[in-house]
Design an enzyme around this catalytic site. Structure first.
Site, short mmCIF file in Angstrom:
data_model
loop_
_atom_site.label_atom_id
_atom_site.label_comp_id
_atom_site.label_asym_id
_atom_site.label_seq_id
_atom_site.Cartn_x
_atom_site.Cartn_y
_atom_site.Cartn_z
N GLY A 136 0.81 -1.21 0.00
CA GLY A 136 0.00 0.00 0.00
C GLY A 136 0.85 1.26 0.00
N THR A 137 1.99 1.23 0.68
CA THR A 137 2.87 2.40 0.73
C THR A 137 3.36 2.77 -0.66
OG1 THR A 137 3.59 2.08 3.01
CG2 THR A 137 5.12 3.22 1.54
N GLN A 158 -7.40 -0.12 4.74
CA GLN A 158 -8.13 -0.72 5.86
C GLN A 158 -9.56 -1.12 5.50
OE1 GLN A 158 -6.89 -1.74 8.62
NE2 GLN A 158 -4.88 -0.79 8.49
N HIS A 190 -1.83 -7.85 2.65
CA HIS A 190 -1.57 -8.47 3.96
C HIS A 190 -2.57 -8.03 5.03
CE1 HIS A 190 0.60 -5.32 6.43
NE2 HIS A 190 0.67 -4.76 5.24
N CYS A 249 2.90 1.34 11.88
CA CYS A 249 3.90 2.18 11.22
C CYS A 249 4.36 3.34 12.10
CB CYS A 249 3.34 2.72 9.90
SG CYS A 249 3.08 1.41 8.69
#
Length: 379
Positions: free
Chosen positions: A74-75, A183, A205, A326
């Site tokens: 996602g980052t 999310q 994940h 994070c």
């Protein structure tokens, strides 16, 4: 630790890979290990496997096949979407986001300030919701990008993305709307056309696929520049040999998902049960808004440091979080932006559920939290 029963309530940080994801990944590792860019049959088989997963994801979110770009996480997807603003500066220099985004959004946006972009950061209300009036006031003809998450990773607050998209496209003709849906993906139904987003990101994940696979939805009318250059994979949008085993694992995780509407109801029942037990036993106050995504519940066990509670529970094989994974244990900027006191923030725990959690898990958690408040010294 393997011989003990683990109660895992940190599913917003990551999830345990499901059996079908592991099965699909292993099959690809053993039987479909060719390079998807190779012209021979092994390469073609790998390419067909990747395209099959791309088709499944597109169907799952109401997109077209060519609108799905595989990424490592996602980052990376968030960074690709946001840094593309650099190539559109001739159209305007205003970027609008919020103060409660994931660090991969906040830091990417912050980095654009040095290139002359004006960053507008919208603050949430006490429930963690962004005001549409504030967004409307911030939009202008110099706006090139708006980035607002669908579900907050710390509190589960659900942002009004559909209405925000409508405002953006009406008042800022040059702006793309990006939504971090990490999310929300696989937990609540998402249709990108109904939402109206131009760019949307997700990660495997969080839905019981392994780490290392995510994707970016980029609508056909949205033209952005790639972040990674090289061999021109993913239609030139993400160079680098596709990781076929992880892509196939994502397919397995999606196929293994239960009916989202039914599972949402089950998650809501579990979340409500946890709230009731926590409040009735006078253990904690609730930080998440009433209508939050039921997979995420943020609470404060007032008077006890969250890190101390986390390690107390860990010794009982109960795993929770003190905030976003994070954040590396730093004070929650999300709760701070919501106006929570230092004491509430310092004693906050995030419980995040999956379809594998039960009310019995909650009962054990409550029992051990009661024990903790009787055993531990108050901060």
């Amino acid at each position: 630790m393997g011989c003990f029963h683990i109660i895992y309530l940190d599913n917003s940080a990551t999830t345990k890979p499901c059996g079908k994801a592991i099965e699909y990944m292993n099959k690809a590792l053993c039987d479909n290990w060719g390079n998807p860019s190779s012209l021979h049959i092994l390469g073609m088989n790998a390419e067909m496997a990747v395209d099959s997963v791309r088709n499944s994801i597109a169907k799952f979110i109401g997109a077209a096949n060519k609108e799905i770009i595989f990424t490592s996480c996602g980052t990376e997807a968030n960074n690709t979407a946001i840094m593309s603003a650099l190539h559109r500066k001739n159209r305007g220099n205003r970027i609008i986001t919020t103060t409660i985004e994931h660090p991969s959004v906040l830091q990417a946006v912050n980095s654009l300030e040095k290139f002359g972009f004006e960053i507008i950061r919208l603050k949430p209300d006490g429930n963690g919701i962004i005001s549409l009036c504030d967004l409307e006031n911030a939009l202008n003809d110099k706006t090139v990008l708006v980035s607002i998450m669908l579900v907050n990773n710390e509190t589960g607050a659900i942002e009004p993305i559909k209405q925000a998209c409508e405002l953006t496209h009406r008042l800022a003709k040059n702006a793309f709307f990006h939504c971090d849906a990490v999310q929300a993906f696989g937990k609540s139904p998402i249709n990108v056309k109904n939402l109206g987003v131009d760019l949307l990101t997700a990660s495997g994940h969080k839905i019981h696929a392994p780490k290392g696979i995510g994707f970016l939805y980029c609508s056909q009318k949205t033209h952005i520049a790639p972040l990674l250059l090289g061999g021109g994979q993913e239609s030139g949008m993400r160079s680098g040999t596709e990781c076929v085993p992880l892509i196939c694992a994502l397919q397995g995780a999606i196929e293994d998902l239960p009916d989202l509407a039914k599972q949402y109801k089950t998650a809501q029942e579990l979340c409500d049960y946890a709230k009731e037990k926590l409040v009735n036993n006078k253990i904690a106050t609730i930080n998440s808004p009433e209508d939050a995504l039921p997979y995420v519940l943020n609470v404060s066990v007032n008077g006890y440091r969250s890190e101390t509670l986390l390690h107390f529970l860990e010794r009982k094989n109960i795993f929770v979080s003190s905030g976003s994974a994070c954040s590396k244990g730093n004070v929650s900027y999300v709760l701070k932006e919501m106006g929570k006191s230092d004491k509430e923030i310092d004693s906050a725990l995030r419980l995040s559920f999956s379809r594998f959690n039960t009310k019995e898990d909650i009962d054990v958690l409550i029992e051990q939290l009661i024990s903790a408040t009787k055993t531990l010294r108050k901060a």
